[in-house]
Motif scaffolding. Structure first.
Motif, PDB file in Angstrom:
ATOM      1  N   MET A  19       0.871  -1.307   0.134  1.00  0.00           N
ATOM      2  CA  MET A  19       0.196  -0.098  -0.225  1.00  0.00           C
ATOM      3  C   MET A  19       0.885   1.501   0.103  1.00  0.00           C
ATOM      4  SD  MET A  19      -3.380   0.219  -0.208  1.00  0.00           S
ATOM      5  CE  MET A  19      -3.335   1.645  -1.242  1.00  0.00           C
ATOM      6  N   TYR A  20       1.937   1.000   0.702  1.00  0.00           N
ATOM      7  CA  TYR A  20       2.933   2.159   0.483  1.00  0.00           C
ATOM      8  C   TYR A  20       3.566   2.721  -0.834  1.00  0.00           C
ATOM      9  CZ  TYR A  20       7.589   4.548   0.658  1.00  0.00           C
ATOM     10  OH  TYR A  20       8.565   5.161   0.357  1.00  0.00           O
ATOM     11  N   LEU A  21       3.710   1.341  -1.420  1.00  0.00           N
ATOM     12  CA  LEU A  21       4.134   1.426  -2.810  1.00  0.00           C
ATOM     13  C   LEU A  21       3.225   2.036  -3.786  1.00  0.00           C
ATOM     14  CD1 LEU A  21       6.051  -1.842  -3.412  1.00  0.00           C
ATOM     15  CD2 LEU A  21       7.235   0.377  -2.996  1.00  0.00           C
ATOM     16  N   ILE A  22       1.916   1.827  -3.612  1.00  0.00           N
ATOM     17  CA  ILE A  22       0.887   2.352  -4.336  1.00  0.00           C
ATOM     18  C   ILE A  22       0.536   3.654  -3.991  1.00  0.00           C
ATOM     19  CG2 ILE A  22      -1.729   1.882  -4.811  1.00  0.00           C
ATOM     20  CD1 ILE A  22      -1.385  -0.777  -4.110  1.00  0.00           C
ATOM     21  N   ALA A  23       0.567   4.152  -2.623  1.00  0.00           N
ATOM     22  CA  ALA A  23       0.305   5.625  -2.386  1.00  0.00           C
ATOM     23  C   ALA A  23       1.536   6.469  -2.787  1.00  0.00           C
ATOM     24  CB  ALA A  23      -0.115   5.667  -0.822  1.00  0.00           C
ATOM     25  N   ASN A  24       2.606   5.748  -2.455  1.00  0.00           N
ATOM     26  CA  ASN A  24       3.904   6.777  -2.909  1.00  0.00           C
ATOM     27  C   ASN A  24       3.871   7.117  -4.292  1.00  0.00           C
ATOM     28  OD1 ASN A  24       6.224   7.963  -2.282  1.00  0.00           O
ATOM     29  ND2 ASN A  24       7.489   6.474  -2.847  1.00  0.00           N
ATOM     30  N   TYR A  25       3.397   6.236  -5.284  1.00  0.00           N
ATOM     31  CA  TYR A  25       3.267   6.500  -6.769  1.00  0.00           C
ATOM     32  C   TYR A  25       2.017   7.585  -7.004  1.00  0.00           C
ATOM     33  CZ  TYR A  25       2.657   5.911 -11.681  1.00  0.00           C
ATOM     34  OH  TYR A  25       2.239   6.246 -13.054  1.00  0.00           O
ATOM     35  N   ALA A  26       1.045   7.468  -6.523  1.00  0.00           N
ATOM     36  CA  ALA A  26      -0.116   8.169  -6.515  1.00  0.00           C
ATOM     37  C   ALA A  26       0.149   9.600  -6.425  1.00  0.00           C
ATOM     38  CB  ALA A  26      -1.206   7.535  -5.630  1.00  0.00           C
ATOM     39  N   MET A  27       1.094   9.644  -5.227  1.00  0.00           N
ATOM     40  CA  MET A  27       1.400  11.062  -4.881  1.00  0.00           C
ATOM     41  C   MET A  27       2.314  11.840  -5.819  1.00  0.00           C
ATOM     42  SD  MET A  27      -0.555  11.857  -2.272  1.00  0.00           S
ATOM     43  CE  MET A  27       0.280  13.174  -1.388  1.00  0.00           C
ATOM     44  N   THR A  28       2.861  11.259  -6.732  1.00  0.00           N
ATOM     45  CA  THR A  28       3.591  11.686  -7.916  1.00  0.00           C
ATOM     46  C   THR A  28       2.670  12.190  -8.942  1.00  0.00           C
ATOM     47  OG1 THR A  28       4.028   9.720  -9.307  1.00  0.00           O
ATOM     48  CG2 THR A  28       5.646  10.272  -7.186  1.00  0.00           C
ATOM     49  N   LEU A  29       1.499  11.888  -8.956  1.00  0.00           N
ATOM     50  CA  LEU A  29       0.646  12.172  -9.869  1.00  0.00           C
ATOM     51  C   LEU A  29      -0.159  13.499  -9.681  1.00  0.00           C
ATOM     52  CD1 LEU A  29      -1.000   8.799 -10.643  1.00  0.00           C
ATOM     53  CD2 LEU A  29       0.938   9.599 -12.046  1.00  0.00           C
ATOM     54  N   ASP A  30      -0.006  14.658 -10.340  1.00  0.00           N
ATOM     55  CA  ASP A  30      -0.521  15.909  -9.939  1.00  0.00           C
ATOM     56  C   ASP A  30      -1.951  16.032  -9.828  1.00  0.00           C
ATOM     57  OD1 ASP A  30       1.915  17.033 -10.286  1.00  0.00           O
ATOM     58  OD2 ASP A  30       1.807  17.702 -12.399  1.00  0.00           O
ATOM     59  N   LYS A  31      -2.730  15.296 -10.560  1.00  0.00           N
ATOM     60  CA  LYS A  31      -4.087  15.403 -10.405  1.00  0.00           C
ATOM     61  C   LYS A  31      -4.411  14.735  -8.918  1.00  0.00           C
ATOM     62  CE  LYS A  31      -8.628  15.478 -11.799  1.00  0.00           C
ATOM     63  NZ  LYS A  31      -9.215  16.747 -12.078  1.00  0.00           N
ATOM     64  N   PHE A  32      -3.611  13.571  -8.732  1.00  0.00           N
ATOM     65  CA  PHE A  32      -3.906  13.027  -7.207  1.00  0.00           C
ATOM     66  C   PHE A  32      -3.640  13.760  -6.243  1.00  0.00           C
ATOM     67  CE2 PHE A  32      -3.175   9.989  -3.807  1.00  0.00           C
ATOM     68  CZ  PHE A  32      -4.530   9.418  -3.706  1.00  0.00           C
ATOM     69  N   THR A  33      -2.592  14.271  -6.332  1.00  0.00           N
ATOM     70  CA  THR A  33      -2.077  15.387  -4.941  1.00  0.00           C
ATOM     71  C   THR A  33      -2.995  16.422  -4.970  1.00  0.00           C
ATOM     72  OG1 THR A  33      -0.409  16.458  -6.605  1.00  0.00           O
ATOM     73  CG2 THR A  33       0.166  14.603  -5.238  1.00  0.00           C
ATOM     74  N   GLU A  34      -3.245  16.993  -6.219  1.00  0.00           N
ATOM     75  CA  GLU A  34      -4.358  18.108  -5.960  1.00  0.00           C
ATOM     76  C   GLU A  34      -5.484  17.942  -5.345  1.00  0.00           C
ATOM     77  OE1 GLU A  34      -4.443  19.547 -10.077  1.00  0.00           O
ATOM     78  OE2 GLU A  34      -2.252  20.077 -10.061  1.00  0.00           O
ATOM     79  N   THR A  35      -6.010  16.755  -5.886  1.00  0.00           N
ATOM     80  CA  THR A  35      -7.497  16.326  -5.071  1.00  0.00           C
ATOM     81  C   THR A  35      -7.427  15.867  -3.719  1.00  0.00           C
ATOM     82  OG1 THR A  35      -8.047  15.704  -7.504  1.00  0.00           O
ATOM     83  CG2 THR A  35      -9.468  15.084  -5.795  1.00  0.00           C
ATOM     84  N   VAL A  36      -6.530  15.079  -3.507  1.00  0.00           N
ATOM     85  CA  VAL A  36      -6.374  14.332  -2.101  1.00  0.00           C
ATOM     86  C   VAL A  36      -6.008  15.575  -0.986  1.00  0.00           C
ATOM     87  CG1 VAL A  36      -4.055  13.972  -1.954  1.00  0.00           C
ATOM     88  CG2 VAL A  36      -5.582  12.429  -0.959  1.00  0.00           C
ATOM     89  N   ALA A  37      -5.552  16.764  -1.362  1.00  0.00           N
ATOM     90  CA  ALA A  37      -5.216  17.758  -0.458  1.00  0.00           C
ATOM     91  C   ALA A  37      -6.676  18.602  -0.035  1.00  0.00           C
ATOM     92  CB  ALA A  37      -4.237  18.603  -1.145  1.00  0.00           C
ATOM     93  N   LEU A  38      -7.589  18.378  -0.745  1.00  0.00           N
ATOM     94  CA  LEU A  38      -8.857  19.034  -0.467  1.00  0.00           C
ATOM     95  C   LEU A  38      -9.477  18.428   0.646  1.00  0.00           C
ATOM     96  CD1 LEU A  38     -10.186  19.891  -4.116  1.00  0.00           C
ATOM     97  CD2 LEU A  38      -8.790  21.308  -2.741  1.00  0.00           C
ATOM     98  N   THR A  39     -10.177  19.359   1.329  1.00  0.00           N
ATOM     99  CA  THR A  39     -11.090  18.663   2.378  1.00  0.00           C
ATOM    100  C   THR A  39     -12.624  18.901   2.430  1.00  0.00           C
ATOM    101  OG1 THR A  39     -11.093  20.919   3.868  1.00  0.00           O
ATOM    102  CG2 THR A  39      -9.405  19.166   4.298  1.00  0.00           C
ATOM    103  N   SER A  40     -12.871  19.711   1.146  1.00  0.00           N
ATOM    104  CA  SER A  40     -14.270  19.433   0.813  1.00  0.00           C
ATOM    105  C   SER A  40     -14.157  20.121  -0.741  1.00  0.00           C
ATOM    106  CB  SER A  40     -15.170  20.542   1.471  1.00  0.00           C
ATOM    107  OG  SER A  40     -14.542  21.987   1.320  1.00  0.00           O
ATOM    108  N   TYR A  41     -15.577  19.681  -1.372  1.00  0.00           N
ATOM    109  CA  TYR A  41     -15.586  20.135  -2.783  1.00  0.00           C
ATOM    110  C   TYR A  41     -17.111  20.104  -3.083  1.00  0.00           C
ATOM    111  CZ  TYR A  41     -14.899  19.832  -7.774  1.00  0.00           C
ATOM    112  OH  TYR A  41     -14.785  19.957  -9.143  1.00  0.00           O
ATOM    113  N   ASN A  42     -17.476  21.188  -3.798  1.00  0.00           N
ATOM    114  CA  ASN A  42     -18.885  21.465  -4.223  1.00  0.00           C
ATOM    115  C   ASN A  42     -18.857  20.962  -5.798  1.00  0.00           C
ATOM    116  OD1 ASN A  42     -20.524  22.938  -2.363  1.00  0.00           O
ATOM    117  ND2 ASN A  42     -18.703  24.265  -2.460  1.00  0.00           N
TER     118      ASN A  42
END
Length: 448
Positions: free
Chosen positions: A187-210
């Motif tokens: 799971m670390y390997l998967i998440a560490n890779y995901a955090m190199t993808l801009d779309k993922f890091t930008e979205t996962v940093a949000l705490t709410s979304y309309n």
């Protein structure tokens, strides 16, 4: 120095003569014990470069629950252009709705209604921020034209590509299945890779979304289910920048998270903490994550161990006039995550170098490697380069070539052959002289 070179040359010629007379010639991972109690069954805490601070049962198979959706997000990002990009529309179908209600009871949904049409971007935010099972299924259907199983195949292919070889997905959302598993390390390997993808890091940093309007709703509000990121939550920890929590009764409490402070980032996986149904607001996986981050940021620092270009040792040099050693320098800057109490000066070096180096040498040529050792453990390896350029001496080269020639099989064969011929010739001469004297005496006796 010239006298010493002359003596060396004389000694070399003597060695050649002696040789002719004789048939023989004479570059982690560091792990530490945290000062906090750990509730989770499996844990993996490392920096983004893979340097491990702490792990517990990290190769034990665990049920990921909604952590599954990290891989779902990766597959969506890497295939979204094939279906029209983030503006492509997908429908949450009645069959998807029925499946979720029958299998999950609809406890983790984004509020989608059967027949509701959303863009891929809207669905992606619903899944990443609030872990919507419905959004995950709609995205999988969009990417693989309604074929959920084909999407799962893409998930497993990507997992193995990332080295997550003890992981098997059977769905895109995280519903419990005994054949649906991963490990804290994977799971670390998967998440560490995901955090190199801009779309993922930008979205996962949000705490709410309309969401904005859909064909059924004027707006849908999605709030994070990650208490580490929600200000005012008992588990809130400011350095956390993502990623996702998950739970089922079978999986227990899970969280995969990231945290950054003072320019340094960790990825942490906590799985199998007690479910604690009686108090849904208190999550022991989040307790572990927060405590381990506080421990890591307090007791560890990123320290520069060696700098690029730093001169650090030498190696014997041959074929260079009036120069016996080649100076070496560090080939790259090396930084390490170390306990705050460790002084860089206490780190020792282990050299891996050739017995000698022949000129010519150009500055920057790689000569060997240097292992960096802290408390008896190798924490890294850097290349060692030539710190200077050194020309070759033609005279010493010729002498060395002569010496090398004397070591060859054919040279030895010719020398031995010559010695055998000489020995045979000497033996023949001795026999001829002996016979000459013998028969000479016989003829002399006959005359007498």
């Amino acid at each position: 120095m010239r006298n010493r070179r002359a003596i060396s040359l004389m000694a070399a010629f003597i060695m050649i003569a002696v040789f002719i007379m004789s048939p023989y010639t004479a570059y982690a991972e560091s792990q530490y014990t945290p000062s906090v109690d750990i509730n989770s069954e499996a844990v993996y805490l490392a920096d983004t470069n893979g340097n491990v601070l702490y792990e517990k049962n990290s190769d034990q198979r665990m049920y990921p629950a909604e952590l599954t959706q990290v891989m779902t997000a990766i597959v969506v990002i890497e295939n979204i252009d094939k279906v029209g990009g983030w503006d492509a529309e997908a429908t949450f179908t009645t069959s998807m709705q029925n499946y979720l209600y029958e299998n999950r009871g609809a406890t983790i949904l984004s509020g989608l209604a059967a027949g509701e049409v959303l863009t891929a971007d809207q669905l992606f935010h619903a899944m990443v921020i609030s872990s919507g099972y419905d959004a995950a299924m709609a995205l999988a259907g969009l990417i693989c034209d309604g074929d959920q199983e084909a999407f799962v195949e893409l998930m497993n292919e990507k997992a193995h590509e990332l080295g997550a070889n003890d992981t098997n997905f059977t769905n895109c959302h995280g519903l419990h299945d005994t054949a649906h598993y991963t490990t804290a390390h994977d799971m670390y390997l998967i998440a560490n890779y995901a955090m190199t993808l801009d779309k993922f890091t930008e979205t996962v940093a949000l705490t709410s979304y309309n969401s904005g309007p859909t064909n059924y709703n004027e707006n849908l509000l999605w709030n994070t289910d990650n208490g580490l990121m929600a200000s005012g939550n008992v588990h809130y920890y400011a350095p956390v920048t993502g990623i996702k929590v998950g739970y089922t009764q079978e999986a227990g409490r899970n969280v995969v998270s990231s945290a950054s402070q003072d320019g340094f980032t960790y990825i942490q996986v906590d799985m199998g903490a007690p479910f604690e149904l009686q108090d849904d607001t208190y999550n022991l996986a989040l307790v572990d994550a927060k405590n381990l981050y506080m421990w890591a940021f307090t007791e560890f620092q990123v320290k520069t161990v060696v700098e690029y270009g730093e001169q650090i040792g030498e190696v014997p040099l041959q074929l260079a006039w009036e120069k016996d050693y080649l100076q070496l320098m560090v080939g790259e800057r090396f930084v390490a995550l170390l306990p705050s109490s460790v002084d860089v000066s206490s780190i020792t070096y282990e050299y891996d170098l050739p017995e000698y180096v022949d000129a010519p040498v150009e500055k920057g040529d790689e000569i060997g490697t240097l292992k960096l050792v802290s408390a008896g453990e190798v924490i890294g390896t850097v290349p060692l380069l030539a710190a200077e350029s050194v020309a070759m001496s033609d005279g010493l080269y010729a002498l060395n070539a002569a010496l090398e020639m004397t070591r060859s099989f054919w040279f030895k064969f010719i020398v031995v052959l010559i010695l055998v011929i000489i020995a045979l010739y000497v033996a023949l001469m001795v026999i001829r002289n002996h016979n000459r004297k013998k028969y000479g005496n016989i003829r002399h006796n006959k005359k007498v």
